[in-house]
Design a protein around this motif. Structure first.
Motif, PDB file in Angstrom:
ATOM      1  N   UNK A 156      42.076 -16.968  11.720  1.00 55.33           N
ATOM      2  CA  UNK A 156      41.053 -18.003  11.748  1.00 55.33           C
ATOM      3  C   UNK A 156      39.694 -17.572  11.254  1.00 55.33           C
ATOM      4  N   UNK A 157      39.603 -16.424  10.599  1.00 55.33           N
ATOM      5  CA  UNK A 157      38.304 -15.969  10.074  1.00 55.33           C
ATOM      6  C   UNK A 157      38.529 -14.876   9.030  1.00 55.33           C
ATOM      7  N   UNK A 158      37.520 -14.720   8.154  1.00 56.37           N
ATOM      8  CA  UNK A 158      37.582 -13.673   7.134  1.00 56.37           C
ATOM      9  C   UNK A 158      36.973 -14.147   5.833  1.00 56.37           C
ATOM     10  N   UNK A 159      36.894 -13.231   4.876  1.00 55.14           N
ATOM     11  CA  UNK A 159      36.294 -13.552   3.578  1.00 55.14           C
ATOM     12  C   UNK A 159      36.888 -12.671   2.491  1.00 55.14           C
ATOM     13  N   UNK A 160      36.975 -13.230   1.299  1.00 51.37           N
ATOM     14  CA  UNK A 160      37.405 -12.508   0.106  1.00 51.37           C
ATOM     15  C   UNK A 160      36.264 -12.565  -0.898  1.00 51.37           C
ATOM     16  N   UNK A 161      35.884 -11.414  -1.424  1.00 54.69           N
ATOM     17  CA  UNK A 161      34.858 -11.331  -2.468  1.00 54.69           C
ATOM     18  C   UNK A 161      35.494 -10.716  -3.709  1.00 54.69           C
ATOM     19  N   UNK A 162      35.586 -11.509  -4.763  1.00 59.00           N
ATOM     20  CA  UNK A 162      36.154 -11.034  -6.029  1.00 59.00           C
ATOM     21  C   UNK A 162      35.035 -10.808  -7.041  1.00 59.00           C
ATOM     22  N   UNK A 163      35.049  -9.644  -7.677  1.00 62.40           N
ATOM     23  CA  UNK A 163      34.000  -9.304  -8.634  1.00 62.40           C
ATOM     24  C   UNK A 163      34.443  -9.707 -10.038  1.00 62.40           C
ATOM     25  N   UNK A 164      33.727 -10.653 -10.611  1.00 65.47           N
ATOM     26  CA  UNK A 164      33.961 -11.085 -11.985  1.00 65.47           C
ATOM     27  C   UNK A 164      32.821 -10.552 -12.840  1.00 65.47           C
ATOM     28  N   UNK A 165      32.305 -11.354 -13.757  1.00 69.53           N
ATOM     29  CA  UNK A 165      31.271 -10.910 -14.682  1.00 69.53           C
ATOM     30  C   UNK A 165      30.688 -12.118 -15.402  1.00 69.53           C
ATOM     31  N   UNK A 166      29.453 -11.977 -15.863  1.00 64.98           N
ATOM     32  CA  UNK A 166      28.874 -13.000 -16.729  1.00 64.98           C
ATOM     33  C   UNK A 166      29.700 -13.184 -17.997  1.00 64.98           C
TER      34      UNK A 166
END
Length: 257
Positions: free
Chosen positions: A129-139
């Motif tokens: 019921x909680x958490x986060x995903x951070x994906x690194x992309x680019x301009x």
């Protein structure tokens, strides 16, 4: 105090994100290919920040390496509350005439790995019921600067779709689209950093801070610096024929040595 897993954690944006998370009293799981470098960085962070730091040597270009990280995300230790998919590298070549094996490795690390690890992490987080995903992309995702740009464009679309799928679950997905950042990235790819003016660069500290602030706020897309945010908006609205002319392979090719 939660636990974050960061891939590509021994240099650049991934390393800075790890340090900022440690300063905020988060425990860490650091992932990279080189065990010796991982252990050295883990020791430095433990000593300076007093948090727990696990190391996971894994090559995300391989199914075996991805499974090592996926297994940790499923369980076997402190639950991971934040996944940072940062691992990646510049190709430093054009597709035509370039090394196909390098292209395939980039696809595995920057696309397949993001897909697999995001899925595994999101499923475990939704169950809690909680958490986060951070994906690194680019301009570069908004340009046509070769296959690297194509991989990063996939990351943007994938993360936006994931964010929509996760609405109402207590889990969020954020995609980071930095411009030029002062790290080892360009030198490692054999790219000439002097091809871009000094004013075009953003500090890695700001990029990491903006990314983590966006995660805390549940923001889906973040582009550090007003200058790059404006450039991204222009690129998304401009006719594609103009983007191909102004931000295509010929533009990025000036930095290939």
């Amino acid at each position: 105090m939660g636990t974050a897993l960061v891939t590509g954690a021994t240099s650049g944006i991934g390393l800075e994100i790890a340090w900022q998370l440690a300063a905020a009293r988060h425990h860490l799981v650091l992932v990279a290919r080189t065990a010796d470098r991982l252990e050295k960085i883990a020791h430095q962070i433990r000593s300076a920040a007093g948090v727990e730091v696990e190391v996971l040597p894994a090559d995300l270009a391989t199914a075996e390496g991805r499974e090592v990280v996926a297994a940790r995300l499923r369980g076997g230790g402190r639950p991971v509350g934040l996944l940072v998919n940062n691992a990646g590298f510049g190709l430093g070549q054009h597709l035509v005439g370039g090394d196909l094996a390098r292209e395939e490795r980039a696809l595995e690390v920057m696309v397949r790995s993001v897909l697999v690890l995001s899925k595994v992490a999101a499923e475990a987080m939704v169950a809690r019921g909680r958490g986060a995903v951070l994906n690194v992309s680019s301009m570069s995702a908004f340009t046509t600067m070769g296959t690297y740009a194509a991989h990063k464009a996939w990351v943007v679309t994938f993360t936006e779709a994931l964010a929509g799928e996760l609405e109402g679950t207590g889990v969020t997905a954020t995609v980071l689209c930095p411009g030029l950042v002062r790290t080892e990235f360009h030198a490692s790819a054999g790219l000439d950093a002097t091809a871009w003016p000094d004013a075009a660069w953003v500090s890695v500290e700001k990029v990491a801070a903006d990314a983590l602030r966006a995660v805390r706020r549940g923001k889906v897309l973040v582009t550090p610096s007003l200058r790059y945010a404006a450039a991204g908006a222009v690129l998304r609205l401009a006719p594609r024929s103009l983007v191909r002319r102004m931000a295509g392979p010929a533009t990025s090719g000036r930095a290939i040595t």
